[in-house]
Motif scaffolding. Structure first.
Motif, PDB file in Angstrom:
ATOM      1  N   PHE A  29      36.310  54.633  38.469  1.00 38.51           N
ATOM      2  CA  PHE A  29      37.278  54.656  39.571  1.00 38.51           C
ATOM      3  C   PHE A  29      38.703  54.506  39.045  1.00 38.51           C
ATOM      4  N   LYS A  30      38.881  53.583  38.114  1.00 38.96           N
ATOM      5  CA  LYS A  30      40.208  53.378  37.526  1.00 38.96           C
ATOM      6  C   LYS A  30      40.673  54.645  36.813  1.00 38.96           C
ATOM      7  N   GLY A  31      39.768  55.280  36.083  1.00 36.35           N
ATOM      8  CA  GLY A  31      40.110  56.518  35.394  1.00 36.35           C
ATOM      9  C   GLY A  31      40.445  57.654  36.329  1.00 36.35           C
ATOM     10  N   ASN A  32      39.885  57.605  37.554  1.00 36.37           N
ATOM     11  CA  ASN A  32      40.158  58.645  38.555  1.00 36.37           C
ATOM     12  C   ASN A  32      41.442  58.387  39.343  1.00 36.37           C
ATOM     13  N   GLY A  33      42.137  57.321  39.014  1.00 37.49           N
ATOM     14  CA  GLY A  33      43.430  57.076  39.635  1.00 37.49           C
ATOM     15  C   GLY A  33      43.473  55.993  40.686  1.00 37.49           C
ATOM     16  N   PHE A  34      42.322  55.425  41.055  1.00 37.17           N
ATOM     17  CA  PHE A  34      42.325  54.368  42.069  1.00 37.17           C
ATOM     18  C   PHE A  34      43.043  53.126  41.540  1.00 37.17           C
ATOM     19  N   THR A  35      43.826  52.509  42.416  1.00 38.18           N
ATOM     20  CA  THR A  35      44.509  51.267  42.059  1.00 38.18           C
ATOM     21  C   THR A  35      43.910  50.067  42.791  1.00 38.18           C
ATOM     22  N   ALA A  36      42.829  50.295  43.551  1.00 36.83           N
ATOM     23  CA  ALA A  36      42.144  49.228  44.272  1.00 36.83           C
ATOM     24  C   ALA A  36      40.663  49.584  44.381  1.00 36.83           C
TER      25      ALA A  36
ATOM     26  N   GLU B  22      34.910  30.127  43.796  1.00 37.81           N
ATOM     27  CA  GLU B  22      34.710  30.652  42.437  1.00 37.81           C
ATOM     28  C   GLU B  22      35.378  32.017  42.270  1.00 37.81           C
ATOM     29  N   LEU B  23      35.293  32.836  43.302  1.00 38.30           N
ATOM     30  CA  LEU B  23      35.857  34.184  43.234  1.00 38.30           C
ATOM     31  C   LEU B  23      37.381  34.175  43.131  1.00 38.30           C
ATOM     32  N   GLU B  24      38.000  33.152  43.669  1.00 44.05           N
ATOM     33  CA  GLU B  24      39.464  33.113  43.688  1.00 44.05           C
ATOM     34  C   GLU B  24      40.080  33.137  42.295  1.00 44.05           C
ATOM     35  N   GLN B  25      39.350  32.640  41.305  1.00 42.96           N
ATOM     36  CA  GLN B  25      39.888  32.626  39.942  1.00 42.96           C
ATOM     37  C   GLN B  25      40.009  34.031  39.354  1.00 42.96           C
ATOM     38  N   PHE B  26      39.375  35.015  39.994  1.00 45.82           N
ATOM     39  CA  PHE B  26      39.429  36.397  39.506  1.00 45.82           C
ATOM     40  C   PHE B  26      40.408  37.253  40.328  1.00 45.82           C
ATOM     41  N   ASP B  27      41.287  36.588  41.052  1.00 46.48           N
ATOM     42  CA  ASP B  27      42.316  37.260  41.837  1.00 46.48           C
ATOM     43  C   ASP B  27      41.701  38.292  42.783  1.00 46.48           C
ATOM     44  N   VAL B  28      40.650  37.867  43.499  1.00 48.74           N
ATOM     45  CA  VAL B  28      40.028  38.734  44.509  1.00 48.74           C
ATOM     46  C   VAL B  28      40.920  38.741  45.740  1.00 48.74           C
ATOM     47  N   GLU B  29      41.259  39.937  46.212  1.00 46.27           N
ATOM     48  CA  GLU B  29      42.229  40.066  47.295  1.00 46.27           C
ATOM     49  C   GLU B  29      41.659  39.673  48.646  1.00 46.27           C
ATOM     50  N   TRP B  30      40.419  40.131  48.922  1.00 44.40           N
ATOM     51  CA  TRP B  30      39.772  39.651  50.143  1.00 44.40           C
ATOM     52  C   TRP B  30      38.267  39.576  49.964  1.00 44.40           C
ATOM     53  N   PHE B  31      37.675  38.679  50.765  1.00 48.79           N
ATOM     54  CA  PHE B  31      36.240  38.411  50.774  1.00 48.79           C
ATOM     55  C   PHE B  31      35.732  38.958  52.100  1.00 48.79           C
ATOM     56  N   GLU B  32      35.016  40.096  52.034  1.00 53.49           N
ATOM     57  CA  GLU B  32      34.617  40.813  53.246  1.00 53.49           C
ATOM     58  C   GLU B  32      33.227  40.412  53.710  1.00 53.49           C
ATOM     59  N   GLU B  33      33.117  40.187  55.006  1.00 53.86           N
ATOM     60  CA  GLU B  33      31.850  39.840  55.658  1.00 53.86           C
ATOM     61  C   GLU B  33      31.046  38.813  54.871  1.00 53.86           C
ATOM     62  N   PRO B  34      31.608  37.630  54.660  1.00 63.48           N
ATOM     63  CA  PRO B  34      30.866  36.613  53.914  1.00 63.48           C
ATOM     64  C   PRO B  34      29.648  36.088  54.662  1.00 63.48           C
TER      65      PRO B  34
ATOM     66  N   LYS C 200      37.484  41.720  34.166  1.00 63.81           N
ATOM     67  CA  LYS C 200      37.900  41.830  32.764  1.00 63.81           C
ATOM     68  C   LYS C 200      37.999  43.296  32.341  1.00 63.81           C
ATOM     69  N   ALA C 201      37.103  44.129  32.866  1.00 66.21           N
ATOM     70  CA  ALA C 201      37.083  45.538  32.468  1.00 66.21           C
ATOM     71  C   ALA C 201      38.263  46.309  33.035  1.00 66.21           C
ATOM     72  N   ILE C 202      38.616  46.060  34.301  1.00 70.21           N
ATOM     73  CA  ILE C 202      39.667  46.854  34.948  1.00 70.21           C
ATOM     74  C   ILE C 202      41.061  46.272  34.741  1.00 70.21           C
ATOM     75  N   GLY C 203      41.139  45.023  34.287  1.00 69.60           N
ATOM     76  CA  GLY C 203      42.440  44.410  34.056  1.00 69.60           C
ATOM     77  C   GLY C 203      43.039  43.819  35.319  1.00 69.60           C
ATOM     78  N   ASP C 204      44.227  43.252  35.162  1.00 73.95           N
ATOM     79  CA  ASP C 204      44.854  42.522  36.255  1.00 73.95           C
ATOM     80  C   ASP C 204      45.634  43.406  37.227  1.00 73.95           C
TER      81      ASP C 204
END
Length: 380
Positions: free
Chosen positions: A158-165, A214-226, A187-191
């Protein structure tokens, strides 16, 4: 006057070469949809789409809705919406009854736009933007022996195809493994790549809070349908406990269904689906309700090129949330699983380039339907 002459439902289905699943455990082996075609007496054709089980949507339309709108003025889109809703609400104020209305509503807006020679977004308030940032929905569970490896590979693609999210699935029944999988993807896609997670409502409230922290440490933008969509009190607890945004609402319908969610701020982001929650007409009301209470609106999208185009017009007419110098425009969900109805149903496909998708500018939905695709995948 542009009276409605005919309403036709096209139920289509296509096999998936590589079946996939989410936390719900349902294995997606096919992709399908109920495509609504409405023709007026002067020959204008509008297209809509219904989210959910196609045969059920078709049954609602064929037996309850279509006979009531024949001969009505296609421009009376709100009048028709209220007529259909009040006809059916003794038997269901949400679910497939509303999904079926959604397909009709979208088709009527397509007719109005074509009749006026204007794209839908110009008729529902104008365009705040000519293109939107898209996020890739994927990273489902496919190969149970390579769940981390396959997630990393797909995210890098996805990152290689141009997606930024990117939005990935979690909820494997082992929270520690979920965390390892999210960590590996980050770690693979970077910050620089925005990352969201979607649990498809598989956690309890304590589980959601624990894994969310726990997820917050990975800069997750939103947590959907928890958690389960019925548990509004639980959503309030999870939303208050976490620093990252909590999102939900793809399983909710109409302004009445979203009312308690936004008034109580049960979630930071509501996600109505134009093909499910009541069409473009109703999603505009939901977005206004959300805005009045300081809740973001980022629509859910899962379907054909028709639903995707309708979502783009809805997004074009949404202001930044909140308005500011740099702005925070709503994102387009662009799921990346195999789907011929997304890729082939429109003669000119809707595609992303460098993480952005242009808003259609042609009349109505701004797409031309390839009828051969309907014929090829029609369910008899």
């Amino acid at each position: 006057m542009s009276k409605i002459k005919k309403v036709t439902c096209h139920v289509v289905s296509a096999p998936v070469a590589k079946p996939f699943t989410s936390s719900r455990g349902w294995i997606y082996k096919t992709r399908g949809s109920c495509i609504v075609e409405i023709e007026t007496v002067d020959g204008i054709v509008g297209w809509g789409e219904c989210y959910g089980p196609s045969a059920v949507a078709k049954s609602f339309i064929d037996t309850q809705y279509a006979p009531r709108i024949l001969g009505m003025d296609s421009f009376d889109v709100e009048v028709i919406w209220e007529e259909l809703y009040n006809r059916i609400k003794d038997y269901g104020t949400r679910g497939m009854a509303i999904s079926a209305i959604s397909g009709i509503d979208i088709a009527l807006w397509d007719i109005i736009g074509k009749s006026c020679g204007q794209p839908i977004h110009k008729l529902i308030g104008g365009s705040y933007r000519t293109e939107v940032f898209a996020y890739a929905t994927g990273l489902y569970f496919i190969d149970m022996d390579r769940l981390i490896e396959e997630a990393v590979e797909e995210a890098l693609e996805f990152k290689g195809n141009g997606f930024t999210a990117i939005k990935m699935k979690i909820g494997l029944g082992n929270p520690k493994f979920d965390i390892k999988r999210v960590e590996a993807v980050r770690k693979a896609i970077g910050d620089d790549i925005r990352l969201m997670v979607d649990a498809n409502h598989c956690f309890t409230v304590p589980q959601a809070i624990r894994i969310g922290r726990e997820l917050e440490q990975f800069d997750v933008e939103w947590f959907e349908e928890p958690i389960s969509p019925e548990d509004i009190d639980g959503y309030v607890e999870v939303t208050r406990a976490l620093d990252m945004a909590v999102a939900g609402g793809e399983n909710e319908f109409t302004r009445w269904g979203f009312r308690d969610l936004v008034v109580r701020k049960a979630m930071d982001i509501v996600q109505p689906d134009v093909c499910a929650a009541g069409g473009i007409s109703e999603c505009r009301k939901i977005a206004t309700l959300a805005s009045a209470h300081g809740v973001e609106c980022v629509p859910h999208a899962w379907g054909s090129a028709i639903g995707l185009a309708a979502t783009l017009h809805f997004l074009a007419a949404l202001p930044d949330q909140p308005p500011s110098f740099k702005g925070n425009p709503p994102l387009l969900e662009l799921e990346q699983c195999e789907n011929p109805f997304r890729d082939l149903l429109s003669i000119e496909p809707i595609e992303q380039h460098n993480g952005k998708v242009k808003i259609p500018t042609g009349p109505g939905l701004g797409i031309e339907i390839n009828r051969s695709v309907l014929d090829q995948y029609r369910v008899s």
